[in-house]
Design a protein around this motif. Sequence first.
Motif, PDB file in Angstrom:
ATOM      1  N   UNK A 107      20.428  42.673  11.708  1.00  0.00           N
ATOM      2  CA  UNK A 107      20.753  42.409  10.310  1.00  0.00           C
ATOM      3  C   UNK A 107      21.974  43.221   9.906  1.00  0.00           C
ATOM      4  N   UNK A 108      22.623  42.774   8.853  1.00  0.00           N
ATOM      5  CA  UNK A 108      23.735  43.517   8.289  1.00  0.00           C
ATOM      6  C   UNK A 108      24.109  42.932   6.946  1.00  0.00           C
ATOM      7  N   UNK A 109      24.479  43.789   6.021  1.00  0.00           N
ATOM      8  CA  UNK A 109      24.957  43.335   4.723  1.00  0.00           C
ATOM      9  C   UNK A 109      26.453  43.074   4.830  1.00  0.00           C
ATOM     10  N   UNK A 110      26.906  42.022   4.191  1.00  0.00           N
ATOM     11  CA  UNK A 110      28.335  41.705   4.242  1.00  0.00           C
ATOM     12  C   UNK A 110      28.706  40.866   3.026  1.00  0.00           C
ATOM     13  N   UNK A 111      29.994  40.746   2.773  1.00  0.00           N
ATOM     14  CA  UNK A 111      30.445  39.896   1.680  1.00  0.00           C
ATOM     15  C   UNK A 111      30.422  38.432   2.136  1.00  0.00           C
ATOM     16  N   UNK A 112      30.721  37.530   1.204  1.00  0.00           N
ATOM     17  CA  UNK A 112      30.613  36.101   1.505  1.00  0.00           C
ATOM     18  C   UNK A 112      31.532  35.660   2.639  1.00  0.00           C
ATOM     19  N   UNK A 113      32.747  36.187   2.681  1.00  0.00           N
ATOM     20  CA  UNK A 113      33.694  35.776   3.725  1.00  0.00           C
ATOM     21  C   UNK A 113      33.196  36.170   5.108  1.00  0.00           C
ATOM     22  N   UNK A 114      32.717  37.390   5.254  1.00  0.00           N
ATOM     23  CA  UNK A 114      32.186  37.834   6.543  1.00  0.00           C
ATOM     24  C   UNK A 114      30.904  37.073   6.866  1.00  0.00           C
ATOM     25  N   UNK A 115      30.090  36.799   5.857  1.00  0.00           N
ATOM     26  CA  UNK A 115      28.872  36.011   6.067  1.00  0.00           C
ATOM     27  C   UNK A 115      29.172  34.640   6.635  1.00  0.00           C
ATOM     28  N   UNK A 116      30.211  33.988   6.100  1.00  0.00           N
ATOM     29  CA  UNK A 116      30.602  32.668   6.632  1.00  0.00           C
ATOM     30  C   UNK A 116      31.076  32.783   8.077  1.00  0.00           C
ATOM     31  N   UNK A 117      31.828  33.839   8.367  1.00  0.00           N
ATOM     32  CA  UNK A 117      32.299  34.069   9.742  1.00  0.00           C
ATOM     33  C   UNK A 117      31.121  34.282  10.686  1.00  0.00           C
ATOM     34  N   UNK A 118      30.195  35.165  10.299  1.00  0.00           N
ATOM     35  CA  UNK A 118      29.026  35.447  11.150  1.00  0.00           C
ATOM     36  C   UNK A 118      28.183  34.184  11.349  1.00  0.00           C
ATOM     37  N   UNK A 119      28.044  33.373  10.309  1.00  0.00           N
ATOM     38  CA  UNK A 119      27.264  32.137  10.428  1.00  0.00           C
ATOM     39  C   UNK A 119      27.940  31.172  11.396  1.00  0.00           C
ATOM     40  N   UNK A 120      29.245  30.994  11.230  1.00  0.00           N
ATOM     41  CA  UNK A 120      29.988  30.042  12.062  1.00  0.00           C
ATOM     42  C   UNK A 120      30.069  30.489  13.515  1.00  0.00           C
ATOM     43  N   UNK A 121      30.400  31.754  13.745  1.00  0.00           N
ATOM     44  CA  UNK A 121      30.647  32.213  15.114  1.00  0.00           C
ATOM     45  C   UNK A 121      29.396  32.688  15.849  1.00  0.00           C
ATOM     46  N   UNK A 122      28.427  33.230  15.099  1.00  0.00           N
ATOM     47  CA  UNK A 122      27.315  33.902  15.785  1.00  0.00           C
ATOM     48  C   UNK A 122      25.934  33.386  15.382  1.00  0.00           C
ATOM     49  N   UNK A 123      25.884  32.387  14.517  1.00  0.00           N
ATOM     50  CA  UNK A 123      24.602  31.794  14.142  1.00  0.00           C
ATOM     51  C   UNK A 123      23.796  32.617  13.146  1.00  0.00           C
ATOM     52  N   UNK A 124      24.426  33.558  12.453  1.00  0.00           N
ATOM     53  CA  UNK A 124      23.710  34.350  11.450  1.00  0.00           C
ATOM     54  C   UNK A 124      23.307  33.459  10.281  1.00  0.00           C
ATOM     55  N   UNK A 125      22.219  33.829   9.623  1.00  0.00           N
ATOM     56  CA  UNK A 125      21.793  33.098   8.433  1.00  0.00           C
ATOM     57  C   UNK A 125      21.376  34.095   7.358  1.00  0.00           C
ATOM     58  N   UNK A 126      21.628  33.744   6.100  1.00  0.00           N
ATOM     59  CA  UNK A 126      21.241  34.662   5.023  1.00  0.00           C
ATOM     60  C   UNK A 126      19.720  34.737   4.903  1.00  0.00           C
ATOM     61  N   UNK A 127      19.222  35.940   4.587  1.00  0.00           N
ATOM     62  CA  UNK A 127      17.778  36.087   4.383  1.00  0.00           C
ATOM     63  C   UNK A 127      17.451  36.390   2.923  1.00  0.00           C
ATOM     64  N   UNK A 128      18.367  37.026   2.211  1.00  0.00           N
ATOM     65  CA  UNK A 128      18.258  37.226   0.772  1.00  0.00           C
ATOM     66  C   UNK A 128      19.585  37.776   0.269  1.00  0.00           C
ATOM     67  N   UNK A 129      19.747  37.815  -1.048  1.00  0.00           N
ATOM     68  CA  UNK A 129      20.968  38.338  -1.652  1.00  0.00           C
ATOM     69  C   UNK A 129      20.646  39.614  -2.411  1.00  0.00           C
ATOM     70  N   UNK A 130      21.625  40.481  -2.525  1.00  0.00           N
ATOM     71  CA  UNK A 130      21.484  41.718  -3.278  1.00  0.00           C
ATOM     72  C   UNK A 130      22.323  41.580  -4.542  1.00  0.00           C
ATOM     73  N   UNK A 131      21.719  41.878  -5.678  1.00  0.00           N
ATOM     74  CA  UNK A 131      22.415  41.809  -6.957  1.00  0.00           C
ATOM     75  C   UNK A 131      22.424  43.193  -7.591  1.00  0.00           C
ATOM     76  N   UNK A 132      23.436  43.411  -8.435  1.00  0.00           N
ATOM     77  CA  UNK A 132      23.589  44.716  -9.073  1.00  0.00           C
ATOM     78  C   UNK A 132      23.668  44.546 -10.569  1.00  0.00           C
ATOM     79  N   UNK A 133      22.989  45.437 -11.286  1.00  0.00           N
ATOM     80  CA  UNK A 133      23.035  45.452 -12.745  1.00  0.00           C
ATOM     81  C   UNK A 133      23.517  46.819 -13.192  1.00  0.00           C
TER      82      UNK A 133
END
Length: 136
Positions: A107-133
């Motif tokens: 697992x690893x936290x990343x921004x949307x651009x890196x998330x798209x890269x990891x999904x496309x190249x390595x098959x990563x999938x999001x498991x949940x999102x982190x929000x800040x208030x």
Amino acid sequence: MQLVQIPVEFVNRAWVDGAYNLIKAAERAKREITGDQLRMLLLRGERTLVGIVDDETPKAWAAVQLQVLPNIRVMYIYSIYAPGQTGPEAFRLLKEYAKANGCETIRGACDEAVGRLWARKFGAKPIYSVYEFEVN
């Protein structure tokens, strides 16, 4: 290429040899950590530094932690520097390292651009999102 775990005693040497590039990953961390703080955690053994080397030349670096959660054992990538063509081989070696240490997933936290890269190249999938208030 091979993955090597850097002992705490050699983190400063590895930093000079190229692990300082993890500062670039820390800059994307949205205020969570600076490069100097990451180095401190590595020196205290709170994160593990691994290097990807080719003919004794460092090509990529990652700060990771093996985590035992209640229902799963995971390897968490806190910071990674694996430029260009090094990326796919680095992730293959990280998967082997995780598996050899009893982990079921990475697992690893990343921004949307890196998330798209990891999904496309390595098959990563999001498991949940982190929000800040803000509390101000």
